[in-house]
Design an enzyme around this catalytic site. Structure first.
Site, PDB file in Angstrom:
ATOM      1  N   GLU B  29       0.847  -1.197   0.000  1.00 43.43           N
ATOM      2  CA  GLU B  29       0.000   0.000   0.000  1.00 43.43           C
ATOM      3  C   GLU B  29       0.881   1.246   0.000  1.00 43.43           C
ATOM      4  OE1 GLU B  29      -2.071  -0.955   3.590  1.00 43.43           O
ATOM      5  OE2 GLU B  29      -3.015  -2.698   2.670  1.00 43.43           O
ATOM      6  N   LEU B  58      -5.898  -1.966  -1.269  1.00 50.01           N
ATOM      7  CA  LEU B  58      -5.724  -1.923   0.195  1.00 50.01           C
ATOM      8  C   LEU B  58      -6.313  -3.173   0.839  1.00 50.01           C
ATOM      9  CD1 LEU B  58      -6.405   1.294   2.286  1.00 50.01           C
ATOM     10  CD2 LEU B  58      -6.231  -1.007   3.231  1.00 50.01           C
ATOM     11  N   ALA B  59      -5.539  -4.246   0.856  1.00 46.80           N
ATOM     12  CA  ALA B  59      -6.049  -5.513   1.389  1.00 46.80           C
ATOM     13  C   ALA B  59      -4.858  -6.396   1.734  1.00 46.80           C
ATOM     14  CB  ALA B  59      -6.951  -6.201   0.361  1.00 46.80           C
ATOM     15  N   GLU B  60      -4.568  -6.533   3.014  1.00 51.83           N
ATOM     16  CA  GLU B  60      -3.333  -7.220   3.431  1.00 51.83           C
ATOM     17  C   GLU B  60      -3.339  -8.705   3.059  1.00 51.83           C
ATOM     18  OE1 GLU B  60      -4.951  -5.013   5.332  1.00 51.83           O
ATOM     19  OE2 GLU B  60      -3.464  -3.406   5.382  1.00 51.83           O
ATOM     20  N   GLN B  82       1.819  -2.328   5.751  1.00 48.47           N
ATOM     21  CA  GLN B  82       2.091  -0.915   6.070  1.00 48.47           C
ATOM     22  C   GLN B  82       2.442  -0.681   7.543  1.00 48.47           C
ATOM     23  OE1 GLN B  82      -0.998   2.135   5.090  1.00 48.47           O
ATOM     24  NE2 GLN B  82       0.644   2.787   3.717  1.00 48.47           N
ATOM     25  N   PHE B  83       1.725  -1.351   8.438  1.00 43.74           N
ATOM     26  CA  PHE B  83       2.090  -1.389   9.863  1.00 43.74           C
ATOM     27  C   PHE B  83       1.825  -2.813  10.317  1.00 43.74           C
ATOM     28  CE2 PHE B  83       1.166   3.036   9.084  1.00 43.74           C
ATOM     29  CZ  PHE B  83       2.185   3.696   9.754  1.00 43.74           C
ATOM     30  N   PHE B  86      -1.405  -4.669  11.183  1.00 43.18           N
ATOM     31  CA  PHE B  86      -2.365  -5.015  10.125  1.00 43.18           C
ATOM     32  C   PHE B  86      -2.183  -6.460   9.644  1.00 43.18           C
ATOM     33  CE2 PHE B  86      -2.103  -0.306   8.482  1.00 43.18           C
ATOM     34  CZ  PHE B  86      -2.434   0.141   9.753  1.00 43.18           C
ATOM     35  N   HIS B 129      -0.669  -0.212  15.398  1.00 42.64           N
ATOM     36  CA  HIS B 129       0.465   0.175  14.567  1.00 42.64           C
ATOM     37  C   HIS B 129       1.787  -0.242  15.230  1.00 42.64           C
ATOM     38  CE1 HIS B 129      -2.487   2.636  12.545  1.00 42.64           C
ATOM     39  NE2 HIS B 129      -1.591   3.209  11.756  1.00 42.64           N
TER      40      HIS B 129
END
Lengths: 362, 325
Positions: B29, B58-60, B82-83, B86, B129
């Site tokens: 992302e 946007l989909a882990e 991203q973090f 997630f 996060h």
């Protein structure tokens, strides 16, 4: 309410595509696929083979000679018609009921039996078989199919990734994610949802407010087709067209095949009488894919009872030999598993390897 | 030699491997044009093109599933979560799928991917996060888990992780991203996975730490030195597999150990290391092996994090407890 419901008129667009009706009569002459007589006979042979394999597998399971098994009868057209559109180099990502497609993609039958028994050699695809072993986690293979397809596109290969799930799988987040990723990257993937009406016991009506699963593709901007999953010609045709579009760079397709499994969910204690009625079973059996295609082929003088009996016999013989071969396979060892966890053994496993070598030598 | 922050060293490592191996793909992302929310992928899309460095939906779960599929096509994916909080969205793709590619294919397929992700407390992030989830990852056979504590290590470990033929979880502590610079060679080099680094030699007590806690341990060692206590500080670098030999060698010399992690106390890396030490070196111990960790709550909203996070004072205290045992 002053605004029109945007759903109005959309669901009607997902009409079920059919080429052969229940009596084996062609109802859509223009769309009959361009298959040779040999191909037509081969398709029927594969369906008969799979029906026999299913019957034998259920029997072998009851005798304790097979382990995990998910019956396939009723879904032959959906499974084998779709697979028939694949090329050898295409990549198959099956769910746990899709062992027949793996066999026709090149997995030797004795290995399919080993898979059923939980022997790791059953998951070991031969070098020339582009496939992963059947997925147990519902929907996990769908995002992976997008990745395989991305790889084909990235490497400039004219191949597709084809993955299967069921109606229950279409409720998973991974279902949408996989289709959406493939759509966003215009990746050559085909997503086949075999709608056999029940996710174990939960009927498809309870899975979603959507009337069809095919329409779920629309949300991702991907074409979705609803096809009679008991009509092998219609299934083949729609998947073949999806494949042609995919290798031409036109992106992925979702295909919902309307079908039914006659047997239980798996052989591990599921009792379909708790959620299905005899009437329902009868209604679907009238649409049987083998009956329908047999009539069609007989009408073309391509099939006979004699031919079918011969195939039943050779299949039974093949199954017998494959079970023998599976029985001869060395028992799997914990040390075998240890050796396939990593490229190189880390220190912890190195120590445990010594420990288990000792145990296994006793 | 250039002075680099850890984030610059990471970009440099990604650049090195994108250049070395055309099968390396970097994605996630905001990693494309934006260069990542921390600028870890700054300039990479421009240089290597959108086919190799790209944004994902946007989909882990989709991101890691994509990487698993790519692995079968000879590619070497470097996806970013991203973090790291997630990752819960992608737990099946990571633990159920990537980690099991060899097992579930009898060795036919493998997943040579490196999942990069920022984590770590002290920078006032929102929920999920900052969490230290390395213990969850380390419990999954099939994965390797790497956590650098400085720019030099970050580059060498990341290059090695990308070249590794198994899935590596590469966790980057956010507080270390720009907190200091150090000399990092422009040319390529690697640091072996599964090998710890003795950051400071000492004879009285062993501190085992990783990530940001290495710095807390070094600071504690400095304070203890003023009181005549010489602490040895081991930076694990890789928390799965753990370099147990280096730890045992040190403990046999110092006879005391404190294991330090930013994660909660229950289960986890520190607990596992304490077990290993007592299994292998109990007769060398002069005191129980102690732990410095966060408490067993979820990671708190940022206002409470200063109290919640373990620090060098906690380490000094535990060290004295060990020495006075």
């Amino acid at each position: 309410m002053s605004f029109k419901n945007p759903l109005e008129g959309i669901e009607e667009k997902f009409e079920m595509i059919q080429i052969l009706d229940e009596d084996g009569q062609v109802v859509d002459e223009d769309n009959v696929p361009d298959l040779s007589d040999d191909d037509l006979v081969e398709l029927m042979r594969r369906m008969v083979y799979t029906r026999v394999l299913d019957q034998r597998s259920i029997a072998l399971n009851r005798q304790g000679r097979l382990g995990f098994y998910a019956p396939t009868a009723g879904q032959e057209a959906s499974q084998l018609g779709s697979h028939f559109a694949m090329e050898k180099e295409d990549f198959l990502l099956p769910a746990y009921r899709d062992v027949p497609q793996l066999i026709f993609h090149g997995l030797p039958l004795y290995q399919a039996f080993l898979f059923s028994r939980g022997h790791y050699h059953g998951n070991q695809m031969p070098e020339d078989v582009n496939a992963v072993s059947p997925q147990i986690i519902i929907g996990a293979q769908i995002t992976q199919a997008a990745g395989v397809a991305y790889g084909f596109k990235h490497n400039g290969k004219k191949n597709v990734a084809l993955t299967y799930t069921g109606d229950g799988g279409a409720s998973q987040g991974d279902f949408y994610e996989g289709i959406n990723f493939a759509g966003a990257y215009k990746a050559p993937a085909i997503f086949v949802v075999q709608n056999n009406q029940f996710a174990i016991s939960v009927p498809v009506e309870k899975q979603s407010a959507a009337n069809t699963i095919a329409q779920k593709a629309a949300a991702a901007g991907v074409p979705g087709y609803l096809v009679d999953g008991m009509d092998v010609l219609a299934v083949y045709k729609i998947v073949k067209e999806a494949r042609d579009r995919a290798v031409n760079g036109e992106g992925p397709t979702l295909i919902e095949t309307m079908t039914y499994r006659y047997g239980p969910h798996t052989m591990a204690g599921d009792d379909p009488t708790r959620y299905r009625t005899d009437d329902m079973d009868d209604k679907w059996e009238k649409r049987d894919p083998l009956v329908r295609f047999r009539k069609y082929l007989e009408g073309k003088d391509l099939w006979s009872e004699e031919k079918e009996n011969e195939i039943v016999e050779t299949t039974k013989e093949e199954i017998k030999e494959a079970i023998k071969k599976a029985d001869k396979q060395d028992k799997q060892k914990v040390t075998d598993l240890m050796s396939i966890m990593y490229d190189e053994l880390p220190q912890n496993l190195e120590e445990q390897m010594e420990e288990y070598k000792e145990k296994e030598s006793k | 030699m250039a002075q680099m922050t850890m984030i610059q060293a990471i970009t440099n490592a990604l650049h090195t491997e994108l250049k070395n191996d055309e099968n390396v793909l970097v994605f996630g992302e905001d990693v494309g044009q934006n260069g990542g929310v921390f600028r870890a992928t700054e300039g990479l899309q421009e240089e290597f093109g959108e086919e190799r460095v790209f944004d994902t939906p946007l989909a882990e779960s989709g991101i890691i599933g994509l990487a698993v599929g790519m692995s079968t096509q000879g590619l070497r994916p470097v996806p970013e979560i991203q973090f790291f909080g997630f990752v819960f969205e992608a737990m099946d793709a990571v633990s159920g799928q990537a980690a099991r590619m060899r097992y579930r294919s009898g060795g036919r397929w493998h997943a040579p991917m490196t999942i990069r992700s920022p984590f770590g407390g002290g920078v006032h992030t929102p929920e999920l996060h900052a969490d230290s989830l390395e213990g969850l990852m380390a419990q999954q056979p099939g994965l390797k888990v790497v956590i650098p504590s400085n720019p030099y290590d970050a580059k060498g470990l990341l290059i090695q992780s990308i070249r590794d033929n198994d899935p590596v979880i590469f966790l980057e502590h956010m507080k270390l991203y720009r907190s200091f610079r150090e000399e990092v060679p422009e040319e390529e080099y690697t640091i072996d996975l599964g090998k710890a680094n003795v950051k400071r030699e000492g004879s009285d007590i062993t501190f085992v730490a990783y990530g940001a806690m290495v710095h807390a341990a070094l600071k504690a060692a400095d304070e203890l030195k003023e009181e005549g206590i010489e602490a040895e500080v081991i930076d694990l670098r890789t928390v799965a597999p753990v370099d147990i030999d280096t730890i045992i060698e040190s403990v046999e010399k110092t006879n005391r150990a404190v294991v330090i992690q930013e994660a909660q106390k229950q289960a986890g890396i520190a607990a596992s290391i304490v077990s290993e030490i007592q299994e292998r070196a109990i007769l060398h111990l002069e005191a129980p092996v102690l732990r410095v960790t966060a408490p067993d709550t979820v990671y708190p909203f940022s206002e409470a994090e200063e109290v919640w996070l373990p620090n060098h004072k906690d380490i000094v205290e535990k060290a004295k407890q060990s020495i006075n045992f």
